[in-house]
Design a protein around this motif. Structure first.
Motif, short mmCIF file in Angstrom:
data_model
loop_
_atom_site.label_atom_id
_atom_site.label_comp_id
_atom_site.label_asym_id
_atom_site.label_seq_id
_atom_site.Cartn_x
_atom_site.Cartn_y
_atom_site.Cartn_z
N PRO A 110 0.74 -1.21 0.01
CA PRO A 110 0.08 0.18 -0.04
C PRO A 110 0.92 1.10 -0.03
CG PRO A 110 0.26 -1.16 2.31
CD PRO A 110 0.77 -1.86 1.34
N ASP A 111 0.13 2.31 -0.18
CA ASP A 111 1.02 3.67 -0.09
C ASP A 111 1.65 3.56 1.48
OD1 ASP A 111 1.88 6.42 -0.07
OD2 ASP A 111 -0.08 7.12 0.32
N LEU A 112 3.06 4.00 1.22
CA LEU A 112 3.73 3.93 2.59
C LEU A 112 4.21 5.40 3.14
CD1 LEU A 112 5.91 0.81 1.87
CD2 LEU A 112 3.79 0.73 3.18
N ALA A 113 3.25 6.22 2.89
CA ALA A 113 3.57 7.72 3.11
C ALA A 113 3.69 7.55 4.92
CB ALA A 113 2.44 8.71 2.85
N GLY A 114 5.05 8.24 5.32
CA GLY A 114 4.97 8.39 6.73
C GLY A 114 5.58 7.01 7.28
N ALA A 115 5.86 5.91 6.68
CA ALA A 115 5.98 4.74 7.19
C ALA A 115 7.57 4.70 7.53
CB ALA A 115 5.68 3.58 6.25
N TRP A 116 7.88 3.84 8.72
CA TRP A 116 9.19 3.28 9.03
C TRP A 116 9.19 1.85 8.86
CZ3 TRP A 116 12.01 6.10 13.28
CH2 TRP A 116 12.13 7.49 13.00
N LEU A 117 10.28 1.37 8.69
CA LEU A 117 10.55 -0.09 8.73
C LEU A 117 11.07 -0.61 10.00
CD1 LEU A 117 10.84 -2.82 7.16
CD2 LEU A 117 13.16 -2.07 6.56
N LEU A 118 10.18 -1.61 10.68
CA LEU A 118 10.77 -2.28 11.88
C LEU A 118 12.00 -3.33 11.44
CD1 LEU A 118 10.74 -2.67 14.92
CD2 LEU A 118 8.73 -4.18 14.29
N TYR A 119 13.22 -3.11 11.68
CA TYR A 119 14.14 -4.09 11.05
C TYR A 119 15.44 -3.93 12.08
CZ TYR A 119 16.55 -6.79 7.27
OH TYR A 119 17.11 -7.61 6.69
N PRO A 120 16.20 -5.00 12.31
CA PRO A 120 17.17 -5.04 12.98
C PRO A 120 18.59 -4.48 12.02
CG PRO A 120 16.95 -7.22 12.39
CD PRO A 120 15.86 -6.39 11.70
N LEU A 121 18.42 -3.30 12.04
CA LEU A 121 19.69 -2.84 11.17
C LEU A 121 20.02 -1.10 11.83
CD1 LEU A 121 21.52 -3.29 8.69
CD2 LEU A 121 19.93 -1.84 7.39
N GLY A 122 21.10 -0.91 11.94
CA GLY A 122 21.44 0.48 12.48
C GLY A 122 21.55 0.14 14.18
N GLU A 123 21.53 1.68 14.74
CA GLU A 123 21.66 1.74 16.15
C GLU A 123 20.15 1.41 16.74
OE1 GLU A 123 24.21 2.27 18.26
OE2 GLU A 123 25.21 1.98 16.46
N PRO A 124 20.00 0.79 17.99
CA PRO A 124 18.61 0.53 18.38
C PRO A 124 18.08 2.10 18.90
CG PRO A 124 20.38 -0.76 19.30
CD PRO A 124 21.13 0.22 18.35
N MET A 125 16.82 2.18 18.89
CA MET A 125 16.25 3.20 19.26
C MET A 125 15.64 3.02 20.61
SD MET A 125 13.28 5.48 17.10
CE MET A 125 14.51 5.66 15.82
N VAL A 126 15.71 3.72 21.86
CA VAL A 126 15.29 3.67 22.91
C VAL A 126 14.39 4.64 23.49
CG1 VAL A 126 17.32 2.14 23.59
CG2 VAL A 126 17.45 4.57 23.85
N GLU A 127 14.14 5.68 22.60
CA GLU A 127 13.09 7.05 22.72
C GLU A 127 12.32 7.00 21.83
OE1 GLU A 127 14.98 10.43 24.33
OE2 GLU A 127 16.41 9.54 25.62
N THR A 128 11.07 7.30 22.34
CA THR A 128 10.04 7.62 20.78
C THR A 128 10.80 8.79 19.94
OG1 THR A 128 8.32 7.18 22.60
CG2 THR A 128 7.80 8.45 20.52
N PRO A 129 10.60 8.64 18.73
CA PRO A 129 11.10 9.71 17.96
C PRO A 129 10.13 10.83 17.93
CG PRO A 129 10.23 7.76 16.55
CD PRO A 129 10.40 7.50 17.99
N ALA A 130 10.90 11.93 17.58
CA ALA A 130 10.24 13.34 17.59
C ALA A 130 9.02 13.34 16.84
CB ALA A 130 10.97 14.39 17.61
N ALA A 131 9.28 12.83 15.69
CA ALA A 131 8.07 12.68 14.78
C ALA A 131 7.76 11.00 14.37
CB ALA A 131 8.37 13.27 13.43
#
Length: 189
Positions: free
Chosen positions: A74-95
């Motif tokens: 589907p249209d993925l506007a505003g989407a992020w991918l949940l995937y084990p790559l990069g630095e782990p995120m431990v806080e809610t993103p600002a956007a």
């Protein structure tokens, strides 16, 4: 045994021999969950993406591979991918993301889907910190910190929207493990 034979005596909705449909909560999220499921997972009773989708009204499952070929996303506007790559995120993103794309399959299937779907490779990535080891599983984890799809979705929702949305999904997974254990599909812990 064919995939259809495996589910003949199971609930047609949850695919478990001991139906858990009555235990499926309704978890209304702000974030739309887009599950891209490998076609070989479609009829597996151990597929936890199906359980997550049953509980999440703001979700969709798109099958990838097999006769259908590449997934029609589907249209993925505003989407992020949940995937084990990069630095782990431990806080809610600002956007925070409006949508979260989750690749569902074995770890090798998920890696192949990531490589074959250019639309998901261009998305910002939400990587979760490694999870603590859990004894109760529907399938063996290939390594420390690697979890099932429903567990990953619950952990991502905890980060993005809070405990109240993650806890019912975690409970649903626990019920699924117990039902599988009761039918002899799992070893005792």
């Amino acid at each position: 045994m064919s995939a259809s034979a495996a589910v003949d005596d199971a609930c047609p909705r949850c695919l478990l021999k001991q139906c858990l449909c009555a235990d499926v909560p309704v978890v209304a999220t702000r974030t739309r969950i887009v599950i891209v499921r490998h076609h070989l997972e479609q009829h597996r009773s151990s597929n936890t993406a199906r359980l997550a989708h049953l509980a999440l009204p703001n979700s969709v499952i798109v099958d990838h591979g097999g006769f259908g070929g590449l997934a029609q996303l589907p249209d993925l506007a505003g989407a992020w991918l949940l995937y084990p790559l990069g630095e782990p995120m431990v806080e809610t993103p600002a956007a925070p993301p409006a949508q979260l794309v989750v690749l569902d399959g074995s770890w090798s299937q998920a890696r192949r889907m990531y490589r074959k779907l250019p639309a998901v490779r261009g998305l910002p990535i939400l990587r979760l910190p490694d999870a603590p080891m859990v004894v109760a599983r529907l399938r063996e984890s290939p390594g420390p910190g690697q979890v099932s799809t429903i567990e990953a979705i619950a952990r991502a929702l905890r980060l993005l929207e809070g405990d109240a949305l993650a806890t019912p999904l975690e409970r649903l997974f626990d019920v699924a493990v117990e039902r599988a254990r009761a039918t002899g599909r799992l070893n005792k812990p």
